[in-house]
Every structure is written in C-alpha cells, then in structure tokens.
Scaffold this motif. Structure first.
Motif, PDB file in Angstrom:
ATOM      1  N   VAL A   3      -5.313   1.457   6.402  1.00 50.67           N
ATOM      2  CA  VAL A   3      -4.135   1.212   5.599  1.00 50.67           C
ATOM      3  C   VAL A   3      -3.611   2.559   5.119  1.00 50.67           C
ATOM      4  O   VAL A   3      -4.381   3.418   4.690  1.00 50.67           O
ATOM      5  N   VAL A   4      -2.317   2.767   5.248  1.00 51.77           N
ATOM      6  CA  VAL A   4      -1.685   4.028   4.859  1.00 51.77           C
ATOM      7  C   VAL A   4      -0.539   3.719   3.905  1.00 51.77           C
ATOM      8  O   VAL A   4       0.134   2.687   4.029  1.00 51.77           O
ATOM      9  N   CYS A   5      -0.308   4.619   2.949  1.00 52.44           N
ATOM     10  CA  CYS A   5       0.737   4.423   1.948  1.00 52.44           C
ATOM     11  C   CYS A   5       1.585   5.672   1.822  1.00 52.44           C
ATOM     12  O   CYS A   5       1.064   6.794   1.865  1.00 52.44           O
ATOM     13  N   GLU A   6       2.875   5.451   1.653  1.00 51.42           N
ATOM     14  CA  GLU A   6       3.830   6.536   1.495  1.00 51.42           C
ATOM     15  C   GLU A   6       4.630   6.292   0.218  1.00 51.42           C
ATOM     16  O   GLU A   6       4.977   5.144  -0.093  1.00 51.42           O
ATOM     17  N   ARG A   7       4.909   7.355  -0.535  1.00 51.15           N
ATOM     18  CA  ARG A   7       5.711   7.211  -1.753  1.00 51.15           C
ATOM     19  C   ARG A   7       7.141   6.821  -1.410  1.00 51.15           C
ATOM     20  O   ARG A   7       7.673   7.309  -0.428  1.00 51.15           O
ATOM     21  N   PRO A   8       7.792   5.988  -2.226  1.00 53.00           N
ATOM     22  CA  PRO A   8       7.234   5.400  -3.431  1.00 53.00           C
ATOM     23  C   PRO A   8       6.453   4.113  -3.218  1.00 53.00           C
ATOM     24  O   PRO A   8       5.496   3.867  -3.930  1.00 53.00           O
ATOM     25  N   GLY A   9       6.862   3.275  -2.236  1.00 54.08           N
ATOM     26  CA  GLY A   9       6.205   1.983  -2.174  1.00 54.08           C
ATOM     27  C   GLY A   9       6.007   1.399  -0.802  1.00 54.08           C
ATOM     28  O   GLY A   9       5.926   0.183  -0.652  1.00 54.08           O
ATOM     29  N   SER A  10       5.916   2.235   0.228  1.00 54.90           N
ATOM     30  CA  SER A  10       5.706   1.723   1.583  1.00 54.90           C
ATOM     31  C   SER A  10       4.226   1.758   1.933  1.00 54.90           C
ATOM     32  O   SER A  10       3.522   2.705   1.582  1.00 54.90           O
ATOM     33  N   GLY A  11       3.771   0.748   2.650  1.00 52.59           N
ATOM     34  CA  GLY A  11       2.381   0.719   3.080  1.00 52.59           C
ATOM     35  C   GLY A  11       2.193  -0.210   4.252  1.00 52.59           C
ATOM     36  O   GLY A  11       2.796  -1.297   4.304  1.00 52.59           O
ATOM     37  N   TYR A  12       1.360   0.202   5.218  1.00 46.29           N
ATOM     38  CA  TYR A  12       1.121  -0.613   6.415  1.00 46.29           C
ATOM     39  C   TYR A  12      -0.365  -0.648   6.742  1.00 46.29           C
ATOM     40  O   TYR A  12      -1.105   0.305   6.468  1.00 46.29           O
ATOM     41  N   VAL A  13      -0.766  -1.753   7.356  1.00 49.42           N
ATOM     42  CA  VAL A  13      -2.105  -1.887   7.917  1.00 49.42           C
ATOM     43  C   VAL A  13      -1.983  -1.752   9.425  1.00 49.42           C
ATOM     44  O   VAL A  13      -1.206  -2.471  10.059  1.00 49.42           O
ATOM     45  N   VAL A  14      -2.739  -0.801   9.995  1.00 48.66           N
ATOM     46  CA  VAL A  14      -2.602  -0.464  11.412  1.00 48.66           C
ATOM     47  C   VAL A  14      -3.956  -0.586  12.098  1.00 48.66           C
ATOM     48  O   VAL A  14      -4.989  -0.207  11.527  1.00 48.66           O
ATOM     49  N   GLU A  15      -3.955  -1.102  13.306  1.00 50.01           N
ATOM     50  CA  GLU A  15      -5.170  -1.159  14.111  1.00 50.01           C
ATOM     51  C   GLU A  15      -5.466   0.237  14.642  1.00 50.01           C
ATOM     52  O   GLU A  15      -4.624   0.849  15.320  1.00 50.01           O
ATOM     53  N   LEU A  16      -6.665   0.752  14.327  1.00 46.75           N
ATOM     54  CA  LEU A  16      -6.976   2.139  14.673  1.00 46.75           C
ATOM     55  C   LEU A  16      -6.980   2.382  16.172  1.00 46.75           C
ATOM     56  O   LEU A  16      -6.541   3.427  16.647  1.00 46.75           O
ATOM     57  N   GLY A  17      -7.483   1.435  16.948  1.00 47.11           N
ATOM     58  CA  GLY A  17      -7.602   1.662  18.373  1.00 47.11           C
ATOM     59  C   GLY A  17      -6.286   1.635  19.119  1.00 47.11           C
ATOM     60  O   GLY A  17      -6.127   2.321  20.139  1.00 47.11           O
ATOM     61  N   THR A  18      -5.305   0.869  18.620  1.00 49.11           N
ATOM     62  CA  THR A  18      -4.060   0.674  19.371  1.00 49.11           C
ATOM     63  C   THR A  18      -2.814   1.178  18.656  1.00 49.11           C
ATOM     64  O   THR A  18      -1.778   1.381  19.284  1.00 49.11           O
ATOM     65  N   GLY A  19      -2.881   1.354  17.341  1.00 45.94           N
ATOM     66  CA  GLY A  19      -1.696   1.732  16.584  1.00 45.94           C
ATOM     67  C   GLY A  19      -0.783   0.564  16.275  1.00 45.94           C
ATOM     68  O   GLY A  19       0.316   0.756  15.733  1.00 45.94           O
TER      69      GLY A  19
END
Length: 542
Positions: free
Chosen positions: A163-179
């Motif tokens: 899971v990655v987060c960017e200011r101010p309020g964006s966030g995504y859950v990404v599959e590590l193997g495939t993106g």
C-alpha cells in the motif's frame, strides 16, 4: 516472491531486533535540529536529525548516554532495520549503516526515496512511480504504482501486496508481483479540505487495512486489502481520543503502530488486538492553551479601510499547526514508545513502568506503574476493605489484595457483605447530587470542575470546596479517610491526585489508554480500575 523462503527469513524476535553495537563518541553538543525519523529497536532508539546527524540513544531501565553513529547528506528521512544494519532514505539514495558507523556503497534510485521499510528479511523502498524490492542488498523486483511522490508504504503479512500513499489523500493497494491495482485507501471528497496527509498499515493477522489521515481523530479500518475502499463501519474504527493520526510509524516487528497525539505526545495500538497500548499526552499545559496552540491561524485575506483599520475576511492555519512532535516510534513488543521533537530532543515512554524521560536529561515522570493486574470483565465490582472484588455470572468472585496486588481466596474477604441488596443497606437521606462517603458521616458532591464535602448533620455549610481545577474531570474519587482525591481528565486522560483541600499531590501521564471507572488509595499508592482494559493499575504516589 516465494512464500516459503520469506517465512524462513521472517523474524519477530526482539533479540533479532537489537542494535547490539558498542557505544561510539558522544556528540560534542546536544542535537538541536528537528528529528526527521525515529527507529525504535529493542535496546536502542536511533534518531535522524535534519542537519544529517544520526544519533543512537541506548534504552534500558533509563536512557543511556547518546552517541553519534554517522552523518549523511541529505539527512535520512526514513529509517528501517534489516540484517543487523540501519537502512535509510537519503535523497535519491538508499543507504545502509553498519553498527560501527561505516556506510557501504549506497544504492542509487531514479527518484527521491519517499519511504523505506523492512519485512521478512527484505527491504522495500518507494521512489517516484515505483516500489523497489531488495534482498541481500540486491534488487529483486520493481513494481510500478499509479502515484509519483509517495511518502508512506507498507507490505502485507504475505508479502504479496503493497500500500502506498501520496499527499494529501491518495492511496492505492498494488500487487507486488504484477503492479495491478487491487484497491484504494484514499480519502473521500468531503475530507479533502482538511486532510494534509494520509498513511496506511496492513493488519499483521488479517487482510484488513488501516487508514489514518490528518487531522482526523480516528484510524479507519478498511475491508479486504481496501479492494472496495469501503470502511467497515464506525464501530470498527480504532478509538483515538482527542488526537491527530499522523505521522504514523510501525514497530520493526510490524505488530504495533504509533501516531502523534494532539501534536506533542504519542498513541500506540496493538494491531492484532486493535487495542490502545499507550496514550501519552506529554503536555501539562491547560487544555484551552493546548487547543489554542493546535488551532493557530493567520490572516490570508485582509481588506483595508480608510481610517487605517483592516478587516480579515479569511484565515488559514499556520504551517506548523501539527505541534512540536515531528516523529514517533514504537519498539518491538511495545517495550517503549518515543517522540522526536522540533527542538531536537527525543522523549521515551517505558510501557512497563511508564517512566517518561527526555534526551536532554529531564525526567518528566519517574517510574510509577508498579502493578498491572488482569481481572477480566466482571458483572459487578467494588473496592472495599483493602481489596478489589469482582463478581462473575458463572464462577466464584475474583479478589485482589491491594496491599500485595496478589489474587487471594474469596474466603478472606467479606463477600457476603458486598452482595447484600443496595436497598437493604442503611443510607442517610441525601438531596440529589450528593452521595454518602464510606464513613457514613459525610456527603460528597463532585463535577468536572471539583468537589464539595459536607457533614451529614449540616448539608448547608460545606467543609471543603474545590471548584476551580484546571482539569476537566470525567470521574472523581474523594477518599476522606486518606484525605486524598483522585480524578481523570476528560480530554487528556491524565490522572491527578489532590488533597481534599485541592492541593496537588501528583499527576500521571501515559495512562490515557485506560479509562478509569473507579479509584482506591492503599499503602501509598493509587489503584485504578480500567473497565475498558479489564485490569487494575497500581500507581505509586510520590
């Protein structure tokens, strides 16, 4: 990433998370640059300062003498621990620092490193639009992400999603193997006016995700890796009384999470049990002063008038409205929690004893928690005759001797006397708002601002009047036999002890995770029943 090899390399042992290095040279002077990042290991707290200094603070029964590990340029903005070495983000570089302070060749990435963590023997760093995975200091995988300036990341318990987060309020859950994006944890549209940053953490035992955003007062639990981005409901939020949720920091073992509390303190959760472990305010100013400090504003739209006066039509919060705490951390096993300040100091809260000590030598609170007795969830309970007695529907009463903190046989307490029906107990007739004291000769009235004590023979003339306390008491216990009063502040959860005349005796911080439902004084100590924790706390009085 293969699960079997990762599991073999994974370790949550507190012994494996020790710094274990011989002390180096002490700094020539106390660091005064703001603390950018903290890493709380089992035996040492490592602090990175904005001037590039990296300082090690040994943590035992008390803070040891700090020593300088190294200096970096740019300074380390994020810290992790892997393979007995410190790993940090320094601009576009990922650096590692050996216990002797030497730094092997860094890894150059194609963008500034926003955050770095270590899980199961691997290092994960988010830089630009990708998450980089390293094992044995070799690149293993590069996972593209739909963001480009992230400041936070976490990896799930299986090592399959990030899971990655960017200011101010964006966030995504990404599959590590495939993106592939499998979910999101961003904020809603109506929150965007107040949110400045968002953080997220995976549960160490389930597929749930926790999201925290400034200046919210709770951590929201999301469902199933955030696939729907839907909160499970208000009753599933992690309670966070009067506190700000960011910055957020995980313990090296991934089980605990710490956040800033009201700008100057720290709050710690156990993510496995979803319970608060520590709630330390660390600011003894009056509540209104703290509120004003947190809500400072500056004019941004001013309209002049002909007589030289002006009218402010719009205000904005000052940039440093987030208080003096610039970094937080929690050690493996929640042995201690730490706060880094804007003035360069670090403050350590020992969870076992609740000793609170600063790196400048100030002891804010000596060790005071001398017993913690788990008592379960009784249907009824009472402090009486030097004991605590709890009653349970289908088993015998639980009795704790307040002199020793030991569980004793119910036969040694007057259980039968305590189980009498209340209407059978003789009570003097008292007006509303008054309750009889244990001696039967006095009556007590208490509210958020103080208390009054009367003789039952004269309810018109109070013997003691205290009505100007700085605290706002949620619960009060007036003990006339001991001549003491105990209370817990409604806002900060700080505990106080006064004489019956209102003279301060003691105040205790770092107990905000326990909401008091009753107090008793015994043998120079204050006992507190915390119903939400199902435990008795014993605090030694000075």
């Amino acid at each position: 990433m293969t699960g079997q090899r990762t599991r073999k390399r994974a370790s949550s042992s507190e012994e494996d998370l020790r710094w274990g290095a011989e002390p180096g040279a002490e700094p020539s002077e106390r660091p005064q640059a703001p603390v950018l990042a903290l890493l709380a290991l089992t035996d040492a707290l490592i602090a990175s300062h904005a001037d590039g200094h990296v300082i090690v603070h040994p943590v035992g029964e008390a803070l040891g003498a700090p020593w300088e590990l190294c200096r970096t340029d740019p300074p380390l903005s994020s810290l992790a621990f892997c393979g007995g070495e410190l790993v940090g983000a320094s601009g576009n570089r990922l650096v590692r620092v050996a216990p002797d302070g030497t730094m092997p060749d860094p890894l150059e990435l194609d963008a500034p490193v926003g955050a770095v963590i270590s899980r199961a023997g691997r290092v994960y760093a988010v830089a630009g639009d990708a998450v980089h995975t390293f094992e044995d200091w070799r690149p293993v995988h590069r996972t593209p992400i739909p963001l480009s300036n992230c400041h936070d990341l976490d990896v799930d318990r299986r090592g399959k999603h990030v899971v990655v987060c960017e200011r101010p309020g964006s966030g995504y859950v990404v599959e590590l193997g495939t993106g592939i994006v499998v979910g999101h944890c961003g904020i809603t549209a109506h929150e965007r006016k107040t949110v400045t940053e968002t953080y997220a953490r995976f549960s160490p035992v389930t597929d749930n995700l926790y999201r925290a955003s400034s200046r919210a007062h709770r951590v929201t639990k999301l469902a199933r890796l955030g696939k729907s981005g839907r909160a499970l409901g208000w009753k599933h939020n992690l309670e966070q009384p009067s506190t700000w949720c960011t910055p957020l920091a995980s313990s090296p073992d991934g089980r605990y999470v710490a956040s800033r509390q009201s700008g100057t303190g720290v709050l710690v959760w156990d993510l496995r049990t979803e319970r608060q472990v520590v709630f330390a305010e660390l600011d003894d100013a009056r509540y209104q002063e703290k509120f004003t400090k947190r809500m400072r504003r500056e004019p941004v739209a001013v309209q002049p008038f002909g007589d030289g006066s002006v009218k402010v039509s719009r205000w904005a919060a000052l940039l440093d409205r987030d208080g003096e705490a610039t970094a937080v951390a929690v050690a493996p096993g929640a042995r201690y929690a730490a706060v880094g300040g804007r003035d360069g100091t670090v403050t350590v809260i020992d969870v076992r004893t609740r000793r609170i000590e600063r790196s400048d030598g100030l002891v804010q609170q000596p060790a005071c928690l001398s017993a913690l007795v788990e008592v379960g969830d009784p249907s009824a309970w009472s402090f009486t005759g030097g004991s605590w007695i709890g009653f349970f529907p289908e088993r015998e009463p639980h009795v704790v001797d307040l002199a020793t903190g030991q569980t004793i046989s119910p036969d040694t307490a007057d259980v039968q006397n305590l189980t009498r029906r209340k209407e059978d107990e003789p009570k003097p007739p008292l007006p509303d708002g008054l309750r009889a004291s244990r001696d039967g000769e006095h009556a007590v009235a208490a509210d958020m601002r103080g208390w009054k004590v009367f003789s039952v023979s004269d309810l018109d003339t109070p013997l003691h009047v205290v009505d100007d306390l700085e605290a706002a008491l949620a619960i009060t216990r007036v003990d006339l036999a001991a001549g003491l009063v105990a209370g817990q502040d409604y806002h900060t959860k700080r505990l106080y002890v006064w004489t019956v005349d209102g003279e301060p005796v003691a105040s205790f911080d770092g107990f905000g995770e326990a909401r008091a439902s009753g107090f008793a004084f015994a043998d120079g100590a204050l006992w507190m029943m915390a119903r939400n924790r199902e435990a008795l706390y014993r605090l030694d009085l000075p």
